[in-house]
Design a protein around this motif. Structure first.
Motif, short mmCIF file in Angstrom:
data_model
loop_
_atom_site.label_atom_id
_atom_site.label_comp_id
_atom_site.label_asym_id
_atom_site.label_seq_id
_atom_site.Cartn_x
_atom_site.Cartn_y
_atom_site.Cartn_z
N LEU A 4 35.35 -11.87 -8.40
CA LEU A 4 33.99 -12.23 -8.78
C LEU A 4 33.32 -10.98 -9.34
O LEU A 4 33.35 -9.92 -8.69
CB LEU A 4 33.20 -12.74 -7.58
N VAL A 5 32.73 -11.08 -10.50
CA VAL A 5 32.09 -9.92 -11.13
C VAL A 5 30.67 -10.30 -11.52
O VAL A 5 30.46 -11.12 -12.42
CB VAL A 5 32.87 -9.45 -12.37
N GLU A 6 29.70 -9.67 -10.84
CA GLU A 6 28.30 -9.91 -11.14
C GLU A 6 27.83 -8.99 -12.26
O GLU A 6 28.33 -7.87 -12.41
CB GLU A 6 27.42 -9.68 -9.91
N SER A 7 26.85 -9.47 -12.99
CA SER A 7 26.22 -8.66 -14.04
C SER A 7 24.81 -9.16 -14.28
O SER A 7 24.45 -10.24 -13.80
CB SER A 7 27.03 -8.70 -15.34
N GLY A 8 24.03 -8.37 -15.01
CA GLY A 8 22.70 -8.80 -15.39
C GLY A 8 21.58 -8.17 -14.60
O GLY A 8 20.41 -8.39 -14.89
N GLY A 9 21.90 -7.37 -13.59
CA GLY A 9 20.86 -6.72 -12.82
C GLY A 9 20.17 -5.63 -13.62
O GLY A 9 20.59 -5.29 -14.73
N GLY A 10 19.11 -5.10 -13.06
CA GLY A 10 18.38 -4.04 -13.72
C GLY A 10 16.99 -3.87 -13.17
O GLY A 10 16.68 -4.38 -12.08
N LEU A 11 16.17 -3.15 -13.93
CA LEU A 11 14.79 -2.89 -13.55
C LEU A 11 13.88 -3.90 -14.24
O LEU A 11 13.98 -4.09 -15.46
CB LEU A 11 14.42 -1.46 -13.96
N ALA A 24 34.01 -15.55 -12.66
CA ALA A 24 35.01 -15.80 -11.63
C ALA A 24 36.41 -15.93 -12.23
O ALA A 24 36.57 -16.40 -13.36
CB ALA A 24 34.67 -17.06 -10.86
N SER A 25 37.41 -15.52 -11.47
CA SER A 25 38.80 -15.68 -11.89
C SER A 25 39.69 -15.72 -10.65
O SER A 25 39.27 -15.34 -9.56
CB SER A 25 39.22 -14.54 -12.82
N GLY A 26 40.92 -16.22 -10.85
CA GLY A 26 41.89 -16.22 -9.75
C GLY A 26 41.86 -17.46 -8.88
O GLY A 26 42.61 -17.53 -7.90
N ARG A 67 11.30 -20.48 -7.25
CA ARG A 67 11.27 -19.35 -8.22
C ARG A 67 12.64 -19.08 -8.83
O ARG A 67 12.73 -18.63 -9.97
CB ARG A 67 10.78 -18.07 -7.53
N PHE A 68 13.69 -19.32 -8.07
CA PHE A 68 15.06 -19.05 -8.53
C PHE A 68 15.77 -20.37 -8.82
O PHE A 68 15.51 -21.39 -8.17
CB PHE A 68 15.85 -18.30 -7.46
N THR A 69 16.70 -20.32 -9.77
CA THR A 69 17.51 -21.50 -10.11
C THR A 69 18.96 -21.09 -10.23
O THR A 69 19.29 -20.18 -11.00
CB THR A 69 17.04 -22.13 -11.42
N ILE A 70 19.82 -21.76 -9.50
CA ILE A 70 21.25 -21.50 -9.57
C ILE A 70 21.89 -22.53 -10.49
O ILE A 70 21.47 -23.69 -10.53
CB ILE A 70 21.90 -21.53 -8.17
N SER A 71 22.87 -22.10 -11.25
CA SER A 71 23.60 -23.02 -12.12
C SER A 71 25.05 -22.57 -12.23
O SER A 71 25.41 -21.48 -11.78
CB SER A 71 22.94 -23.10 -13.50
N LYS A 72 25.86 -23.45 -12.83
CA LYS A 72 27.32 -23.20 -12.87
C LYS A 72 27.87 -23.81 -14.15
O LYS A 72 27.61 -24.98 -14.41
CB LYS A 72 27.91 -23.84 -11.62
N ASP A 73 28.60 -23.02 -14.90
CA ASP A 73 29.24 -23.51 -16.12
C ASP A 73 30.74 -23.50 -15.88
O ASP A 73 31.38 -22.45 -15.96
CB ASP A 73 28.86 -22.62 -17.30
N ASN A 74 31.28 -24.66 -15.57
CA ASN A 74 32.70 -24.74 -15.24
C ASN A 74 33.59 -24.43 -16.45
O ASN A 74 34.72 -23.96 -16.27
CB ASN A 74 33.04 -26.10 -14.67
N THR A 78 31.75 -19.40 -14.83
CA THR A 78 30.64 -18.49 -14.57
C THR A 78 29.52 -19.22 -13.85
O THR A 78 29.18 -20.35 -14.20
CB THR A 78 30.11 -17.88 -15.88
N ALA A 79 28.96 -18.54 -12.88
CA ALA A 79 27.76 -19.03 -12.19
C ALA A 79 26.59 -18.13 -12.58
O ALA A 79 26.78 -16.96 -12.94
CB ALA A 79 27.96 -19.02 -10.69
N TYR A 80 25.39 -18.68 -12.47
CA TYR A 80 24.20 -17.95 -12.89
C TYR A 80 23.12 -18.05 -11.82
O TYR A 80 23.09 -18.98 -11.02
CB TYR A 80 23.66 -18.54 -14.20
N LEU A 81 22.22 -17.07 -11.87
CA LEU A 81 21.03 -17.13 -11.03
C LEU A 81 19.86 -16.70 -11.89
O LEU A 81 19.74 -15.52 -12.26
CB LEU A 81 21.17 -16.21 -9.81
N GLN A 82 19.01 -17.67 -12.23
CA GLN A 82 17.80 -17.38 -13.00
C GLN A 82 16.68 -17.07 -12.00
O GLN A 82 16.39 -17.90 -11.13
CB GLN A 82 17.42 -18.57 -13.87
N MET A 83 16.07 -15.91 -12.14
CA MET A 83 15.06 -15.46 -11.20
C MET A 83 13.74 -15.28 -11.93
O MET A 83 13.65 -14.48 -12.88
CB MET A 83 15.49 -14.15 -10.55
#
Length: 116
Positions: A4-11, A24-26, A67-74, A78-83
């Motif tokens: 699992l590899v997260e990305s998109g964080g920041g300030l 996601a993989s494996g 405030r947050f929305t989780i989604s998943k693109d099979n 990839t899964a997402y978290l919109q904040m």
């Protein structure tokens, strides 16, 4: 192996928005639900959101509900978290998680920092 590899964080400024991704993989992504957790400095890891394998059910932690929305693109594994409406309490490292064959797998996390 499961990865699992997260990305998109920041300030981000107080009240702003950010979108996180979890690649996601494996494992067969369509067969598993995905969770997001977070951990702030000095605090325990906290449940943020969960989505079922076919996205027909979602649940959220009380502090992020509405405030947050989780989604998943099979198709993209990839899964997402919109904040949205981020506040200082949302500052944390965010992790995605999957339970495969009774074993928990975690990504390396992505840092989200909310500033004034």
């Amino acid at each position: 192996q499961v990865q699992l590899v997260e990305s998109g964080g920041g300030l981000v400024q107080f009240g702003g928005s950010l979108s996180l991704s979890c690649a996601a993989s494996g494992f067969t992504f369509t067969d598993y639900g995905i969770s997001w957790y977070r951990q702030a400095p000095g605090k325990e890891r906290e449940f943020v959101a969960y989505i079922t394998r076919r996205s027909n059910s979602k649940s959220y932690g009380a502090s992020v509900e509405g405030r947050f929305t989780i989604s998943k693109d099979n198709a993209k594994n990839t899964a997402y978290l919109q904040m949205n409406s981020l506040n200082f309490d949302d500052t944390a490292i965010y992790y995605c998680n999957v339970l495969v064959d009774d074993k928990d797998y975690w990504g390396q996390g992505t840092q989200v920092t909310v500033s004034s």
